[in-house]
Scaffold this active site. Structure first.
Site, PDB file in Angstrom:
ATOM      1  CG  ASP A  52     -27.452   4.902  14.138  1.00 23.55           C
ATOM      2  OD1 ASP A  52     -28.260   4.840  13.193  1.00 23.55           O
ATOM      3  OD2 ASP A  52     -27.709   5.485  15.208  1.00 23.55           O
ATOM      4  CG  ASN A 103     -33.497   1.117  11.390  1.00 23.19           C
ATOM      5  OD1 ASN A 103     -32.444   1.227  12.014  1.00 23.19           O
ATOM      6  ND2 ASN A 103     -34.127   2.152  10.890  1.00 23.19           N
ATOM      7  N   GLY A 160     -36.473   5.902   7.417  1.00 24.73           N
ATOM      8  CA  GLY A 160     -37.879   5.643   7.719  1.00 24.73           C
ATOM      9  C   GLY A 160     -38.640   6.905   8.067  1.00 24.73           C
ATOM     10  CG  ASP A 161     -37.128  10.274  10.296  1.00 25.97           C
ATOM     11  OD1 ASP A 161     -37.689   9.416  10.997  1.00 25.97           O
ATOM     12  OD2 ASP A 161     -36.272  11.048  10.728  1.00 25.97           O
ATOM     13  CD  GLU A 221     -40.599   5.990  24.759  1.00 25.70           C
ATOM     14  OE1 GLU A 221     -39.904   5.269  25.483  1.00 25.70           O
ATOM     15  OE2 GLU A 221     -41.801   5.795  24.522  1.00 25.70           O
ATOM     16  CG  ASP A 235     -30.364   5.420   9.351  1.00 28.35           C
ATOM     17  OD1 ASP A 235     -31.495   5.609   8.869  1.00 28.35           O
ATOM     18  OD2 ASP A 235     -30.129   5.442  10.560  1.00 28.35           O
ATOM     19  CE  LYS A 236     -34.145  11.943   9.061  1.00 27.37           C
ATOM     20  NZ  LYS A 236     -33.861  12.655  10.334  1.00 27.37           N
ATOM     21  NE  ARG A 295     -36.528  11.514  15.622  1.00 30.84           N
ATOM     22  CZ  ARG A 295     -36.445  10.338  15.004  1.00 30.84           C
ATOM     23  NH1 ARG A 295     -35.779  10.246  13.873  1.00 30.84           N
ATOM     24  NH2 ARG A 295     -37.025   9.266  15.492  1.00 30.84           N
ATOM     25  CE  LYS A 337     -33.622   2.461   6.321  1.00 32.63           C
ATOM     26  NZ  LYS A 337     -32.938   2.812   7.590  1.00 32.63           N
TER      27      LYS A 337
END
Length: 1139
Positions: free
Chosen positions: A836, A839, A693-694, A516, A404-405, A612, A815
């Site tokens: 981590d 997802n 997912g980015d 957030e 994952d990223k 991001r 994935k």
């Protein structure tokens, strides 16, 4: 129930969901309603597998499903039923040992489950009954009971929140034990609930229990006097799940809706699928070979026995006449029983004790990972975690890594960097900022040193302050009185950010996502401070130090499909506003297109820089628009059927025609030593795939920063953008691009060599492959099956020839699909997934080895993983050192077990040629029983735990050593053949060497000759000493434990032989070994032969160790001096066992 079953069988409405009706507090139901009180299950939780009554039969059944255990059971029964040459004890005792040890282990584990169940079921909870607060055991809670829960307690069952001690009617909950997410989730009370719950007359109509933790549909009918009942919708925000913990709220009251095994926690309880390592598969293959050898030996001996007996005078010699019963026995039955007898005689070639040794090696070896001090992270005060020890050796065989990223390659520690408003870039410069908190830097060329209008700036900052689910922690004094520091918490973990201290006073935030908090703090930098939510009123402090208040009307929650969230608020002036934030791909189609271009450039530039990005939009809602949206939302939320689809339709309807305000850029920094770790893994021959997912630009920038992509890497892109470039159908364009990339990366370029790293081969072009979610969907699910298989093959071949692969915009299921596709491709490569967040669970479960990072996205990945580590950098040592050594150790253990058993049984087979195939055993029954259990088991166990053929530091510095044991190099058939031939050679030396000794008639001083039991004892003595000293020669890393078990095992054998042969045992009919061992050692010839045969057997090994250079899996381009210094001569404190 019968009607439902028939309806389902006959193809009725399969989507129909049955509902349950619950009377709160067991109040009497209204007279005008017909109601049959349903029977719900009690609140007992049962996670145990066995009971006192079924443990023995159930456990035995499960154990004898293993082929090896079942085989030895059959052998034992044959020994009991048929007149065999060996006692049933010889196979029964080892089998009993294996079964008993396993049963004790499984029984203990189940006892712990019983104990945990008892603690939960017998815990005391407070229940409101007849206006009084009473205590009862958790297992006695019934559906409809009103339960009171205090802060930091767990919920005893699934509850609908009725009351909260907080003024705003909310409570905070952590669900780490359910889904691994340790963030503080906000839940809401049902509106219009009376303060006195005893006078509450209401019913709940909700769906039947289902395992989805995030799904709940229901409605509450509240009855007041003779009025029409008030109906309130119930959703996941009102449901408190069993196992979750109440946080930052003094107490709550809720009504039980699901209890016991019908709670969502119980419905989600399921064991993880069993993963098998490549070593286990090799063991099974080797067992089949040795089983064939066993059957062949039995067939040969049975055949030769009857050939020999057919000779005149051999079948019934004068000294051994047959009984009448033997003469009447059917010839074929006699041949079959003889065959079984030979099978029993030779069955010790199958190493049943190897399974126990392997299990112990895996279990004990896993502690070295948890004890490794290098894996300890001082930030979270935790080290590595081993959830399963069955895959230790698989860590040394990984060929593909799927990572994952966010939170894995990066820290998931967000910092607000800049924002863009109306196309103008705003960047904070700390103390150099202007009076209004803004400073303008390199915006568009024609708008340098310009700003957006003040109204737009403030509207943008209001959007950041209002469009979120952040909660302000309780006041500093109250928090400190509770012993808490007023710091931010994300997923239950503290977030330290010195650069973003709130003005004037300390202020802490609770949020489900670090994004957030970063955005709220970003607004604080520029003068807009979020003060909190009280009774549906959101308060913000503007730059003029005035408090603005907004009524929160609706929250349109974020979900991964929409990729955005919105809030609808009403200002004091009566304006109704919708604020929306989300991914650019989700926001841009829903705003005015003339506003998009001036923002797009900033978004793409920020993504390229690795930030991001989120876009922010707003919309003024007229009275008619709001009334329509409000009615649609309320109707959708009251629906029990298809509630999500109806809500989605309303969301999509209201989130259109918005005005784009700007975009934000948040930095997620790389994990510590991420680049060095990736370089080492690629240097070890592993292919790294990034699944995220980015958006592509952000992920691509991260890949460059990690070193997965280099400047000279040519990127092959298969995304929606490239598919739409040609103006043709997407599938046609897909085929064209795949063919083009295949020709470039596969046909015209040599494949990447195993163990080779980037840039090693001059003149060779490196390729990187990029694919997004929509393009992958076309590859995996084409319109025709033949095309789909073609696309998959092309895709895999291209990716296998690329140095790194980036898959962006991936859904969690995609994935897992990618991991499965690679796992099942030609060659069945060993895969590892690391992530981590929740997802990442699907790909962690799908891969051969799943690694969880103890990050800030909860602990679901950790709970579902096989191993968990605090940081990405720890993956390097986990694979290159621990994985490498685990594999070498267990591979040697397996080969050694088969070798020593072949040495053990071959003399027994050869002995049959000299005893008329009479099934006479060569060894005493005690030796047959103790050989694998006591005499030779502990040295190989110690070796398989502590051996370091190469120092750990050297393994970490030379990543290419990992590739030399890859692809199951030490359990290949050629090495198995080498060990088998070595066993044959040693068996021949043992047997014929001792036979040569027995050619001398005078072996004792008194002139007496040795008997057959002396013969066997000498062979067995040479055998035990040779196989033990062979292991000592193979040992490179000596510890005091190795010395103790090797020399202790030999001493124990000598002591046992004296002890067993020095006493007349009353339970033995025949004292075969009475003083045999002592008499044997009284002969100088026996001493000489034992020593000579041991030296002769080990002489080839000694010569190889002294003369040869490293070869096979240990070969490397190093001088012999370097090798000896690093792997053998270094002091033990330079080569720690586990750290």
């Amino acid at each position: 129930m019968l009607r439902r079953s028939l309806n389902r069988l006959l193809g009725g409405d399969e989507r129909r969901v049955d509902n349950r009706t619950i009377y709160i507090g067991h109040q009497s139901f209204p007279v005008n309603e017909a109601f049959i009180p349903p029977k719900f299950c009690d609140n007992r939780i049962v996670s145990s597998k066995y009971t006192v009554w079924n443990f023995l039969p159930k456990n035995l059944f499960e154990q004898f499903r293993r082929i090896a255990n079942f085989y030895f059971l059959i052998i034992f029964l044959v020994q009991v039923i048929v007149d065999t040459p060996t006692s049933p004890v010889t196979s029964g005792l080892p089998l009993f040992f294996v079964i008993t040890v396993t049963a004790i282990k499984q029984g203990y584990e189940d006892w712990l489950r019983h104990k945990a169940d008892r603690e939960v079921n017998k815990s005391t909870v407070k229940v409101l009954e007849n206006g009084e607060e009473t205590s009862k055991e958790s297992e006695k809670i019934k559906v409809g009971d009103i339960v009171e829960v205090t802060e930091n307690d767990t919920f005893p069952c699934d509850l609908i929140l009725l009351q909260s001690s907080r003024d705003d009617g909310t409570c905070f909950v952590t669900t780490a034990s359910l889904d691994g997410e340790s963030n503080h989730k906000t839940h809401y009370t049902v509106p219009d609930i009376e303060r006195d719950l005893q006078s509450l007359s209401a019913t709940i109509e909700c769906e039947q229990p289902q395992p989805d933790l995030y799904k709940f549909n229901g409605r509450m009918h509240i009855y007041k006097n003779d009025q029409e009942p008030t109906v309130r919708s119930l959703g996941p925000e009102n449901l408190l799940l069993k196992g979750a913990t109440l946080k930052n709220t003094q107490k709550i009251c809720g009504v039980a809706v699901y209890t016991g095994m019908e709670t969502k926690m119980a419905l989600n309880y399921q064991g993880k699928s069993q993963k098998r390592s490549v070593v286990e598969k090799s063991i099974n293959a080797f067992l089949l070979v040795y089983l064939c050898i066993l059957v062949s030996k039995a067939l040969v001996c049975t055949t030769l026995k009857y050939v020999w007996q057919n000779k005149p005078g051999q079948d019934e010699p004068w000294y051994n006449e047959k009984t009448q019963k033997e003469k009447d026995t059917n010839l074929y039955l006699k041949m079959f029983t003889d065959f079984l007898s030979f099978m029993v005689l030779f069955n010790f070639i199958i190493p049943v004790s190897m399974y126990v040794t392997v299990e112990m090696q895996k279990f004990l070896g896993s502690f070295f990972i948890t004890w490794d001090k290098d894996f300890f992270d001082p930030e979270i005060q935790e080290g590595a975690l081993v959830n399963t020890s069955d895959l230790n050796e698989e860590l040394g065989q990984v060929e593909y890594i799927f990572t994952d990223k966010t939170g894995t390659l990066t820290q998931n520690n967000m910092e607000f960097i800049e924002c863009c408003i109306d196309g103008f870039q705003y960047k904070h410069r700390g103390a150099c900022s202007e009076l209004d908190g803004f400073c303008v830097t390199d915006g568009p060329v024609n708008k340098l040193q310009q700003k957006a209008g003040r109204e737009r700036e403030e509207l943008f900052l209001r959007a950041l302050c209002l469009c979120h689910t952040v909660q302000v922690k309780e006041s500093t004094e109250q928090a400190r009185s509770q012993g808490e520091d007023c710091i931010d918490q994300v997923d239950g973990l503290p977030v330290e950010d010195e650069a973003l201290q709130p003005p004037q006073e300390e202020r802490g935030f609770i949020a489900s996502s670090p994004d957030e908090i970063a955005l709220v703090k970003g607004a604080m930098r520029y003068g807009f401070t979020f003060l909190g939510l009280e009774s549906k009123t959101m308060k913000i402090l503007n730059r003029n130090k005035d408090v603005e208040m907004y009524e929160l009307l609706h929250v349109l929650n974020f979900d991964p499909v929409r990729r955005r969230m919105s809030v609808i608020v009403r200002s004091r002036s009566g304006d109704t506003l919708l604020f929306c934030k989300g991914a650019d791909s989700s926001i841009f189609p829903r705003v005015r297109q003339e506003e998009v271009e001036r923002i797009r450039m900033h978004v793409e530039r920020n993504a390229t820089d690795g930030y991001r990005t989120l876009c922010v939009a707003y919309k003024h809602l007229s009275e008619e628009e709001y009334a329509q949206a409000d009615e649609g939302l309320r109707e959708a939320r009251l629906a029990l059927q298809d509630r999500e689809e109806k809500l989605m339709a309303v969301y999509n309807q209201v989130e259109t025609g918005m005005n784009l305000l700007g975009a934000t850029a948040v930095e997620d920094r790389l994990q510590e030593e991420a680049a060095e770790t990736m370089e080492a893994l690629q240097g070890a021959g592993m292919k790294v795939w990034v699944l995220t997912g980015d958006k592509m630009e952000t992920a691509k920038s991260t890949c460059y920063a990690c070193g997965l992509f280099q400047k000279r890497t040519e990127l092959l892109e298969l995304t929606v953008r490239t598919l739409e470039d040609g103006g043709r159908k997407r599938e046609d364009r897909l085929h064209e691009l795949l063919s083009e990339y295949h020709k470039k990366a596969v046909q015209d370029a040599p494949p990447v060599k195993a163990g080779g790293s980037r840039g090693r081969f001059f003149g060779k072009q490196d390729y990187g492959f990029i694919i997004d979610g929509p393009s992958l969907s076309i590859v995996l699910s084409s319109s025709s099956e033949s095309n789909s298989n073609l696309y998959k093959n092309l895709f895999l071949q291209i990716c296998q020839n690329c140095t790194a692969v980036l898959c962006c915009r991936m859904a969690p299921l995609q994935k897992a699909q990618i991991v499965k596709m690679v796992k099942n491709c030609k060659g069945s490569p060993i895969t590892l997934s690391i992530g981590d967040g929740a997802n990442d669970v699907s790909m962690i479960l799908e891969a051969h080895v799943g690694i969880g990072i103890k990050g800030k996205e909860g602990r679901q990945a950790v709970r579902n993983s096989d191993y968990a580590i605090p940081k990405l950098k720890h993956l390097k040592k986990l694979l290159l050192a621990h994985g490498h050594l685990y594999y070498v150790r267990i591979a040697h253990l397996v080969q050694y077990f088969f070798y020593k058993n072949l040495c053990f049984i071959l003399p027994q087979f050869l002995y049959q040629f000299f005893c008329g195939y009479s099934q006479q055993p060569l060894y005493d029954a005690a030796y047959l029983t103790m050989y694998n259990i006591c005499f030779t088991s502990m040295p190989i166990l110690a070796y398989s735990l502590f051996e370091q053929h190469i120092c750990i530091e050297f393994l970490l510095k030379n990543a290419n050593l990992y590739s030399e044991v890859a692809k199951n190099a030490m359990l290949r058939w050629e090495l198995f053949l080498y060990w088998t031939l070595l066993g044959v050679f040693h068996g021949l030396v043992f047997f014929f060497g001792v036979r040569f000794l027995f050619g001398n008639p005078a072996l004792q001083d008194n002139g007496q000759v040795f008997g057959n039991w002396s013969y066997g004892t000498i062979v067995f003595t040479v055998l035990v000493f040779t196989v033990t000293l062979k292991l000592a020669l193979d040992t490179r890393h000596w510890t005091w434990i190795n010395h103790f078990v090797i020399w202790g095992s030999l001493a124990f054998y000598v002591f046992f032989s004296f002890f067993w042969g020095g006493i007349i045992w009353p339970f033995q009919k025949h004292q075969r070994l009475y003083f045999v061992f002592a008499n044997m050692l009284s002969s100088v010839s026996a001493w000489l032969v034992i020593i000579l045969l041991i030296l002769l057997s080990l002489l080839p090994e000694i010569l190889l160790v002294v003369l040869r250079k490293p070869r096979g899996p240990y070969a490397r381009k190093l001088s012999e001096d370097d090798l000896l210094q690093s792997s053998r001569l270094q002091p033990s404190h330079h080569c720690p066992i586990s750290t």
